[in-house]
Scaffold this motif. Structure first.
Motif, short mmCIF file in Angstrom:
data_model
loop_
_atom_site.label_atom_id
_atom_site.label_comp_id
_atom_site.label_asym_id
_atom_site.label_seq_id
_atom_site.Cartn_x
_atom_site.Cartn_y
_atom_site.Cartn_z
N THR A 57 -17.21 16.84 -23.34
CA THR A 57 -16.96 17.34 -21.99
C THR A 57 -16.15 16.29 -21.26
O THR A 57 -16.46 15.09 -21.33
N ILE A 58 -15.10 16.77 -20.59
CA ILE A 58 -14.23 15.85 -19.87
C ILE A 58 -14.21 16.23 -18.40
O ILE A 58 -14.03 17.40 -18.06
N VAL A 59 -14.40 15.22 -17.54
CA VAL A 59 -14.27 15.47 -16.11
C VAL A 59 -12.98 14.81 -15.66
O VAL A 59 -12.82 13.59 -15.76
N GLY A 60 -12.03 15.63 -15.22
CA GLY A 60 -10.78 15.09 -14.69
C GLY A 60 -10.97 14.83 -13.21
O GLY A 60 -11.54 15.65 -12.50
N ILE A 61 -10.49 13.68 -12.75
CA ILE A 61 -10.61 13.35 -11.32
C ILE A 61 -9.20 13.34 -10.73
O ILE A 61 -8.32 12.63 -11.23
N ILE A 62 -9.01 14.15 -9.67
CA ILE A 62 -7.68 14.29 -9.08
C ILE A 62 -7.70 13.77 -7.65
O ILE A 62 -8.58 14.13 -6.86
#
Ligand code: PEP
Ligand code: MN
Length: 343
Positions: free
Chosen positions: A37-42
């Motif tokens: 699982t990847i959490v992208g932070i923008i």
């Protein structure tokens, strides 16, 4: 910035972590793959201390993402995106589709061309109703009436309808008519108001590369659509302007594997606008298929010499039927399972 979450993190822990980041003013993009699982932070992630994030117990690893496109980035979303275009037709992630039809919808004769391309194996229907012509004196398309003809054929043949929207003020009309895929043409590839407007819908968008657009600019245009909340973007390589004058544009076949490397979004090839001449359309279609395109968009007309736009690059029904057979063979070669012998 991306955060790779540990395998054993619970749904609850993940939810808390995402909220914690969002409370600090960042947007997130959670991508759940089979293995990670990847959490992208923008946002302006220079303010985030990666060591602090790494100290959170569910976090496995933190990586900075240098590219300015985030939601379109494969690092944020490792698995291929599959776009559902309606009528049971999906594109991307191994689903290959051929969109075919005339450049413009010219009248009720559209139905015959639509039937012919379906018979030859096309899975999606195209036809322009609002045409971006270089000259204001050229045929501008049938407008709303053209959309009606397209949607009638789409319903009768059970095929998704693809057609270009040029003006943000027309997006609602396209939604009301039930257009399955809104095409953004090359000339509008950086019309940011239009990109944002189609981004506010969930209708799939076929985004063409700009006339002089780089791959990064194409991906940033996709980012505009996705940042408004629409993840259903299909990219299209349709040739770019170079110093070459023997063809209408120069087909950048390289862009297909480059986009697959950089992005999870599907990319198709348009050999018609890429070459501009009927005699070159089939070789370019084969090259795009061999390069791993997720589909093709090909202009077909039953009488190219009488077409109201782009007749010089249209395939006849017979040429298209022949092309489809060869495209199928090339597709088989590209996707063949060689008993695990691939390098
Ligand atoms: C089209 O698809 O008919 C068209 C105008 O394409 P492009 O925007 O790639 O020129
Ligand atoms: Mn055209």
């Amino acid at each position: 910035m991306i955060v790779i979450v540990k395998d054993n993190a619970s749904q609850d822990q993940l939810g808390h972590f995402v909220k914690w980041i969002e409370n600090r003013g960042f947007k997130t993009n959670v991508s759940k793959g089979e293995h990670e699982t990847i959490v992208g932070i923008i946002g302006d992630t220079t303010q985030i201390d990666p060591f602090l994030l790494e100290s959170v117990d569910i976090v496995d690893e933190v990586r900075r993402v240098s590219e300015p496109f985030k939601k379109a980035n494969r690092k944020f979303h490792p698995q291929d995106t599959v776009v559902d275009c309606g009528h049971g037709v999906s594109i991307g992630g191994g689903n290959f589709q051929v969109i075919a039809g005339p450049c413009s919808i010219e009248g009720p004769g559209f139905m015959d061309i639509a039937r012919t391309v379906k018979k030859a194996g096309a899975t999606m229907l195209r036809g322009g109703a609002f045409k971006p012509r270089t000259s204001p004196y050229s045929f501008q398309g049938m407008g709303a009436k053209g959309l009606d003809i397209l949607m009638e054929a789409s319903a009768e043949l059970n095929m998704p309808a693809v057609t270009e929207v040029m003006d943000p003020r027309d997006v609602q009309l396209f939604l009301d008519k039930g257009v399955n895929v809104m095409q953004i043409g090359a000339r509008n590839a950086q019309n940011f108001s239009l990109l944002k407007e189609v981004g506010k819908t969930k209708v799939p968008v076929l985004l063409k590369r700009g006339l002089s657009g780089t791959v990064d600019e194409l991906l940033m245009a996709a980012e505009y659509i996705m940042s408004e909340g629409n993840p259903n973007v299909i990219l299209c390589e349709r040739g770019i302007r170079t110093f070459e004058t023997r063809t209408r544009n120069t087909f950048d076949v390289n862009a297909i594997p480059v986009v697959h490397h950089l992005s999870h979004l599907p990319i198709i090839g348009d050999p018609s606008h890429a070459t501009g001449y009927t005699r070159y359309v089939r070789p370019a279609a084969y090259a795009a298929t061999a390069a791993g395109a997720d589909g093709l968009e090909i202009e077909v007309h039953d009488c190219p010499s009488k077409a109201l736009s782009d007749g010089a690059q249209a395939l006849t029904p017979a040429q298209f039927t022949d092309a489809m057979k060869r495209i199928r063979l090339i597709r088989e070669a590209v996707t063949a399972d060689l008993d695990g012998q691939e390098a």
